[in-house]
Design an enzyme around this catalytic site. Structure first.
Site, PDB file in Angstrom:
ATOM      1  N   PRO A  38      18.184   4.770  61.201  1.00  0.00           N
ATOM      2  CA  PRO A  38      17.699   3.400  61.238  1.00  0.00           C
ATOM      3  C   PRO A  38      16.269   3.365  61.763  1.00  0.00           C
ATOM      4  CG  PRO A  38      19.091   3.812  63.128  1.00  0.00           C
ATOM      5  CD  PRO A  38      19.098   5.071  62.320  1.00  0.00           C
ATOM      6  N   CYS A  61       6.280   3.761  47.067  1.00  0.00           N
ATOM      7  CA  CYS A  61       7.347   3.871  46.068  1.00  0.00           C
ATOM      8  C   CYS A  61       8.521   2.927  46.284  1.00  0.00           C
ATOM      9  CB  CYS A  61       7.830   5.306  46.000  1.00  0.00           C
ATOM     10  SG  CYS A  61       6.567   6.390  45.323  1.00  0.00           S
ATOM     11  N   LEU A  75      19.984   8.434  56.837  1.00  0.00           N
ATOM     12  CA  LEU A  75      20.852   7.538  57.600  1.00  0.00           C
ATOM     13  C   LEU A  75      20.179   7.081  58.885  1.00  0.00           C
ATOM     14  CD1 LEU A  75      24.394   9.201  57.322  1.00  0.00           C
ATOM     15  CD2 LEU A  75      23.465   7.315  55.991  1.00  0.00           C
ATOM     16  N   LYS A  96      14.812   7.588  37.729  1.00  0.00           N
ATOM     17  CA  LYS A  96      13.864   7.518  38.856  1.00  0.00           C
ATOM     18  C   LYS A  96      14.075   6.239  39.676  1.00  0.00           C
ATOM     19  CE  LYS A  96      10.428   8.092  41.539  1.00  0.00           C
ATOM     20  NZ  LYS A  96      10.379   9.090  42.595  1.00  0.00           N
ATOM     21  N   ASP A 143      -9.838  11.890  36.491  1.00  0.00           N
ATOM     22  CA  ASP A 143      -9.715  10.650  37.276  1.00  0.00           C
ATOM     23  C   ASP A 143     -10.935   9.776  37.010  1.00  0.00           C
ATOM     24  OD1 ASP A 143      -7.714  10.055  39.935  1.00  0.00           O
ATOM     25  OD2 ASP A 143      -9.479   8.756  39.695  1.00  0.00           O
ATOM     26  N   ASN A 168      15.429   6.067  43.697  1.00  0.00           N
ATOM     27  CA  ASN A 168      14.709   5.411  44.798  1.00  0.00           C
ATOM     28  C   ASN A 168      15.469   4.193  45.320  1.00  0.00           C
ATOM     29  OD1 ASN A 168      12.699   7.236  44.953  1.00  0.00           O
ATOM     30  ND2 ASN A 168      11.058   5.916  44.216  1.00  0.00           N
TER      31      ASN A 168
HETATM   32  N1  LIG Z   1       3.221   8.848  45.911  1.00  0.00           N
HETATM   33  C1  LIG Z   1       4.450   9.277  45.765  1.00  0.00           C
HETATM   34  O1  LIG Z   1       5.081   9.748  46.698  1.00  0.00           O
HETATM   35  C2  LIG Z   1       5.118   9.221  44.412  1.00  0.00           C
HETATM   36  C3  LIG Z   1       6.279   9.965  44.199  1.00  0.00           C
HETATM   37  C4  LIG Z   1       6.893   9.916  42.956  1.00  0.00           C
HETATM   38  C5  LIG Z   1       6.357   9.114  41.963  1.00  0.00           C
HETATM   39  N2  LIG Z   1       5.239   8.375  42.199  1.00  0.00           N
HETATM   40  C6  LIG Z   1       4.681   7.587  41.099  1.00  0.00           C
HETATM   41  O2  LIG Z   1       3.590   8.289  40.551  1.00  0.00           O
HETATM   42  C7  LIG Z   1       2.572   7.378  40.112  1.00  0.00           C
HETATM   43  C8  LIG Z   1       1.257   7.697  40.779  1.00  0.00           C
HETATM   44  O3  LIG Z   1       1.410   7.496  42.169  1.00  0.00           O
HETATM   45  P1  LIG Z   1       0.339   8.026  43.235  1.00  0.00           P
HETATM   46  O4  LIG Z   1       0.922   7.762  44.566  1.00  0.00           O
HETATM   47  O5  LIG Z   1      -0.087   9.397  42.860  1.00  0.00           O
HETATM   48  O6  LIG Z   1      -0.852   6.999  42.940  1.00  0.00           O
HETATM   49  P2  LIG Z   1      -2.351   7.095  43.510  1.00  0.00           P
HETATM   50  O7  LIG Z   1      -2.808   5.683  43.601  1.00  0.00           O
HETATM   51  O8  LIG Z   1      -2.392   7.964  44.717  1.00  0.00           O
HETATM   52  O9  LIG Z   1      -3.164   7.844  42.351  1.00  0.00           O
HETATM   53  C9  LIG Z   1      -3.458   7.311  41.115  1.00  0.00           C
HETATM   54  C10 LIG Z   1      -4.787   7.881  40.625  1.00  0.00           C
HETATM   55  O10 LIG Z   1      -5.014   7.431  39.295  1.00  0.00           O
HETATM   56  C11 LIG Z   1      -6.419   7.200  39.138  1.00  0.00           C
HETATM   57  N3  LIG Z   1      -6.657   6.344  37.981  1.00  0.00           N
HETATM   58  C12 LIG Z   1      -6.484   5.010  37.834  1.00  0.00           C
HETATM   59  N4  LIG Z   1      -6.799   4.637  36.586  1.00  0.00           N
HETATM   60  C13 LIG Z   1      -7.186   5.754  35.914  1.00  0.00           C
HETATM   61  C14 LIG Z   1      -7.628   6.021  34.582  1.00  0.00           C
HETATM   62  N5  LIG Z   1      -7.722   5.037  33.698  1.00  0.00           N
HETATM   63  N6  LIG Z   1      -7.934   7.276  34.258  1.00  0.00           N
HETATM   64  C15 LIG Z   1      -7.842   8.282  35.159  1.00  0.00           C
HETATM   65  N7  LIG Z   1      -7.428   8.095  36.432  1.00  0.00           N
HETATM   66  C16 LIG Z   1      -7.099   6.839  36.806  1.00  0.00           C
HETATM   67  C17 LIG Z   1      -6.807   6.579  40.476  1.00  0.00           C
HETATM   68  O11 LIG Z   1      -8.212   6.676  40.685  1.00  0.00           O
HETATM   69  C18 LIG Z   1      -6.002   7.448  41.446  1.00  0.00           C
HETATM   70  O12 LIG Z   1      -6.717   8.582  41.861  1.00  0.00           O
HETATM   71  C19 LIG Z   1       3.122   5.984  40.401  1.00  0.00           C
HETATM   72  O13 LIG Z   1       3.781   5.506  39.271  1.00  0.00           O
HETATM   73  C20 LIG Z   1       4.121   6.239  41.513  1.00  0.00           C
HETATM   74  O14 LIG Z   1       5.136   5.263  41.549  1.00  0.00           O
HETATM   75  C21 LIG Z   1       4.606   8.429  43.398  1.00  0.00           C
END
Ligand SMILES: NC(=O)c1ccc[n+]([C@@H]2O[C@H](COP(=O)([O-])OP(=O)(O)OC[C@H]3O[C@@H](n4cnc5c(N)ncnc54)[C@H](O)[C@@H]3O)[C@@H](O)[C@H]2O)c1
Length: 436
Positions: free
Chosen positions: A253, A261, A251, A205, A30, A209
């Site tokens: 409300p 997301c 379902l 995906k 990260d 959603n």
């Molecule tokens: N949160 C959910 O419930 C969920 C579920 C399914 C899919 N997703 C998808 O998964 C993806 C991530 O979502 P999330 O909720 O985990 O996001 P998040 O914001 O919680 O985490 C993203 C992480 O990436 C890090 N980051 C940013 N740039 C970086 C880089 N260049 N190198 C390394 N790390 C870097 C950030 O510091 C952060 O810790 C998104 O596309 C989201 O749509 C999320």
């Protein structure tokens, strides 16, 4: 297997931890140094039920590592997961700068065959873009796979360990074998790994959603209709939910969907559609309904207080976009806070997990309570925005004695109307007749 996970947020940390739990060696990368420091020192950075225990176990067993250095993180890995943010850009499309930035860096780092996996939610065609970004600087063999994540915050560990299905988009046979082996421990009870092409996986995906968002907004419109026609949405929900074709889930409300997301994914699919000259009419309506729904309680609150909220104080239970998470992205409670404070009211909020995150966003705009009952002190009414289980069977006597007026506006239909009547509350909810 040796695995790297780039991005250690809600998805990355759960993914990394769960893969370590099945015996893999995992390095999470990260750019946020404070996050990496905390995680390396055994301090969990998100609230997700069940995660801390397995996170600590795998850290102790030396199967889980954290670094800010991408090259070091991916060096020995066979599989590199990209769990990076894909936030909405100004035009609503998914912003790919994080994904393509890391892909670009990977091109400069790779020295041997690796499977690069898009775990983030990304528009159709992103696997090709990632492929091209890496190939710009790396001429060796590698595969790009689309493996969208379907976990739900709040039950993310369970969802990851026992997924309904795993979707893998790839045309590379070697990558297919690696992904099959990796996921084998997670699909032992027969839940399928569904292989397909990259584009179909990417669209799956968004389709999932968006479909769920349709279900929620549909029920919210039925709820509006129930109020106008004198029907009870709880009954209608039970009535239609027993039909197998419809199903009982999703379902309920309420005051709209939020989170990181649904709002962004619906918007991104609408945008992707418009790029190929398709007007996704249902999803346009879904977005409109959801925008309105977040403030669904406001007319009811205004009506009760004769359109004068100046100086009124509201206890607000629930800030997270849903229970069992500290995630507040697009949380309906934040919209309520804005509407109430703009009308001159003050808010005394309580949430079991999300208060630190809300504090960062709203600062001193509202007061934060120590416990759910403290929030009620001197409040003119109680508003419920998130259905945490501790709000479900509260001590109503305490609520009665602490509130200035026995008034509840319930955005999640957590209480029984008959009970509210018996206890003498004024009670407004969603899609059900008010108790006066
Ligand atoms: N949160 C959910 O419930 C969920 C579920 C399914 C899919 N997703 C998808 O998964 C993806 C991530 O979502 P999330 O909720 O985990 O996001 P998040 O914001 O919680 O985490 C993203 C992480 O990436 C890090 N980051 C940013 N740039 C970086 C880089 N260049 N190198 C390394 N790390 C870097 C950030 O510091 C952060 O810790 C998104 O596309 C989201 O749509 C999320």
């Amino acid at each position: 297997m040796k695995i790297a996970v780039v991005g250690t947020g809600y998805v990355g940390l759960v993914t990394g931890t769960c893969f370590a739990e099945t015996g893999n060696q995992v390095t999470c990368v990260d750019i946020d140094k404070s996050k990496v420091d905390k995680l390396s020192n055994g301090q969990i950075t998100i609230y997700e039920p069940g995660l801390e225990k397995i996170f600590l176990r795998n850290l102790k067993e030396d199967r889980l590592h954290f670094t800010t250095n991408l090259a070091e993180g991916v060096k020995d890995a066979t599989i590199v997961f990209l769990a990076l943010p894909t936030p909405p850009g100004e035009d609503g499309s998914a912003d790919l700068k994080y994904i393509l930035g890391v892909a670009d860096d990977l091109g400069k780092i790779l020295t041997d065959y690796k499977v690069i996996v898009d775990k983030s939610t990304v528009p159709v065609g992103t696997a090709d873009k990632v492929q091209a970004a890496i190939a710009k600087n790396y001429k060796g063999e590698f595969a790009v796979v689309s493996n969208p994540e379907f976990l739900r915050e709040g039950v993310a560990v369970d969802d990851f360990m026992k997924p309904d299905r795993v979707v893998v988009g790839t045309s590379d046979e070697r990558a297919k074998k690696i992904m099959t082996d990796l996921y084998a421990p997670f699909v032992r009870s027969g839940n399928p790994v569904i292989f397909m092409d990259e584009k179909s996986a990417e669209l799956t995906k968004y389709a999932a959603n968006s479909f769920l968002a349709v279900k929620i907004s549909f029920m919210n419109e039925i709820a509006r209709l129930c109020e106008r026609l004198g029907a009870d949405v709880d009954m209608v929900r039970k009535g239609i939910g027993s039909d197998e074709r419809i199903g009982k889930r999703f379902l309920f409300p309420g005051i709209g969907y939020g989170g990181s997301c649904f709002p962004k994914d619906v918007q991104a699919l609408v945008k992707s559609s418009s790029e190929v000259n398709y007007d996704f009419e249902i999803l346009n309506a879904v977005m409109k309904v959801n925008e309105e729904q977040k403030l669904f309680l406001m007319p009811k609150i205004n009506a009760y207080f004769n359109n004068d909220l100046k100086g009124k104080r509201f206890a607000l239970w629930g800030l997270a976009f849903k229970p069992n998470t500290d995630d507040i992205r697009e949380a309906p409670a934040l919209y309520m806070i804005d509407a109430l404070t703009e009308a001159g009211a003050t808010v005394h909020a309580y949430d079991p997990e999300a208060m630190p995150n809300v504090k960062q966003v709203v600062g001193n705009k509202i007061d934060f309570a120590e416990g759910q009952y403290d929030a009620l002190e001197n409040a003119d009414a109680l508003i419920i925005a998130t259905e945490w289980s501790e709000f479900r069977t509260p001590e109503f006597e305490k609520i009665s004695s602490m509130l200035k007026n026995k008034v509840i506006f319930d955005g999640r239909n957590v209480y029984d109307r008959a009970q509210m009547k018996e206890l003498g509350f004024f009670y407004e909810s969603v899609g059900r007749e008010a108790v006066k």
